[in-house]
Design an enzyme around this catalytic site. Structure first.
Site, PDB file in Angstrom:
ATOM      1  N   HIS A  65     -30.679   5.775 -35.568  1.00 20.82           N
ATOM      2  CA  HIS A  65     -31.215   6.004 -34.223  1.00 20.82           C
ATOM      3  C   HIS A  65     -30.674   7.319 -33.660  1.00 20.82           C
ATOM      4  CE1 HIS A  65     -32.418   5.111 -30.045  1.00 20.82           C
ATOM      5  NE2 HIS A  65     -31.234   5.615 -29.722  1.00 20.82           N
ATOM      6  N   GLU A  66     -29.383   7.552 -33.848  1.00 24.68           N
ATOM      7  CA  GLU A  66     -28.796   8.800 -33.341  1.00 24.68           C
ATOM      8  C   GLU A  66     -29.350  10.010 -34.094  1.00 24.68           C
ATOM      9  OE1 GLU A  66     -27.385   8.613 -30.647  1.00 24.68           O
ATOM     10  OE2 GLU A  66     -27.034   6.458 -30.631  1.00 24.68           O
ATOM     11  N   HIS A 113     -34.637  16.730 -31.274  1.00 22.14           N
ATOM     12  CA  HIS A 113     -34.142  18.034 -30.835  1.00 22.14           C
ATOM     13  C   HIS A 113     -34.744  19.152 -31.684  1.00 22.14           C
ATOM     14  CE1 HIS A 113     -30.357  20.431 -29.341  1.00 22.14           C
ATOM     15  NE2 HIS A 113     -31.488  21.001 -29.011  1.00 22.14           N
ATOM     16  N   HIS A 129     -32.516  11.172 -32.585  1.00 18.75           N
ATOM     17  CA  HIS A 129     -32.382  12.129 -31.478  1.00 18.75           C
ATOM     18  C   HIS A 129     -32.218  13.555 -31.998  1.00 18.75           C
ATOM     19  CE1 HIS A 129     -32.411   9.231 -28.323  1.00 18.75           C
ATOM     20  NE2 HIS A 129     -31.292   8.627 -28.702  1.00 18.75           N
TER      21      HIS A 129
END
Length: 226
Positions: free
Chosen positions: A98-99, A106, A102
């Site tokens: 999940h991280e 980006h 991100h």
């Protein structure tokens, strides 16, 4: 003024928020006991997913604590907590990926993430002032201060609303790539969905509380104008 009819709904939303926090911990702990078929740790999965998406320059770092995981857009680094970094469970891989989601957002300039980054400095500034302005407006019965406080608080609410699609999109990317890259099997995807869904619910509850509080302030302002 202090016991507004909206307070009942806010109290319910607050209860939902507490339940969501309890659920995310319970769901994470449950699936932290279920190892993945791939045997990868969260750190290994994150590294592979980053590399596969051309993010070889984004490091994966260990950070102390539990559920302190996050992607730092300023330093461009994925930081994973103890059980996620070292664990090889469905919960560990779900949070780690999940991280990474991100980080991928980006890279591709996902519109909602870009919007969140742009409004964050302003929101960070005004969100601390908004409660003071609202209190001053209430106590001194100054509609002008109350209105400015509402406008400032609206920025914080907008930030939380923009955060929702960012979090859901990161989870969607994570689940798709986890299966595609063989980190988990199709039958393990349900567990990953539960972990990520529980985490997303905390953001939904927080946003709901903020929206209800904003509605309360607007109603008070309108009644003070009558």
């Amino acid at each position: 003024m202090f016991f507004h009819p909206m307070d009942f709904l806010i109290l319910i939303a607050f209860g939902l928020s507490l339940w969501a926090q309890f659920r995310v911990k319970g769901t994470f702990n449950k699936f932290a006991e279920v190892p993945t078929s791939s045997g990868l740790t969260g750190a290994e999965a994150a590294r592979r997913m980053l590399d596969a998406n051309g993010l070889t320059n984004v490091p994966v770092q260990h950070i102390p604590g539990t559920l302190t995981d996050h992607y730092d857009p300023t330093d461009r680094v994925v930081r994973l907590s103890d059980p996620v970094y070292f664990g090889n469970s469905i919960a560990s891989l779900s949070v780690a990926c999940h991280e990474v989601g991100h980080a991928i957002q980006h890279k591709v300039s996902y519109p909602m993430l870009v919007a969140r980054h742009r409004i964050f400095p302003v929101v960070n500034l005004v969100s601390g002032v908004a409660p003071l302005l609202l209190l001053a407006g209430f106590f001194f019965k100054m509609a002008g201060l109350l209105l400015i406080g509402i406008i400032f608080f609206s920025g914080a609410v907008a930030f939380q609303l923009v955060t929702l699609p960012v979090e859901f999109n990161a989870s969607s990317r994570a689940k798709e790539l986890m299966v595609k890259m063989g980190f988990i099997r199709n039958e393990e995807e349900r567990g990953a969905s539960k972990v990520l869904g529980a985490a997303a619910l905390t953001y939904v509850a927080a946003a709901l509380i903020s929206v209800l509080e904003l509605a309360k302030y607007i109603m008070i302002f309108r009644s003070s104008d009558d």
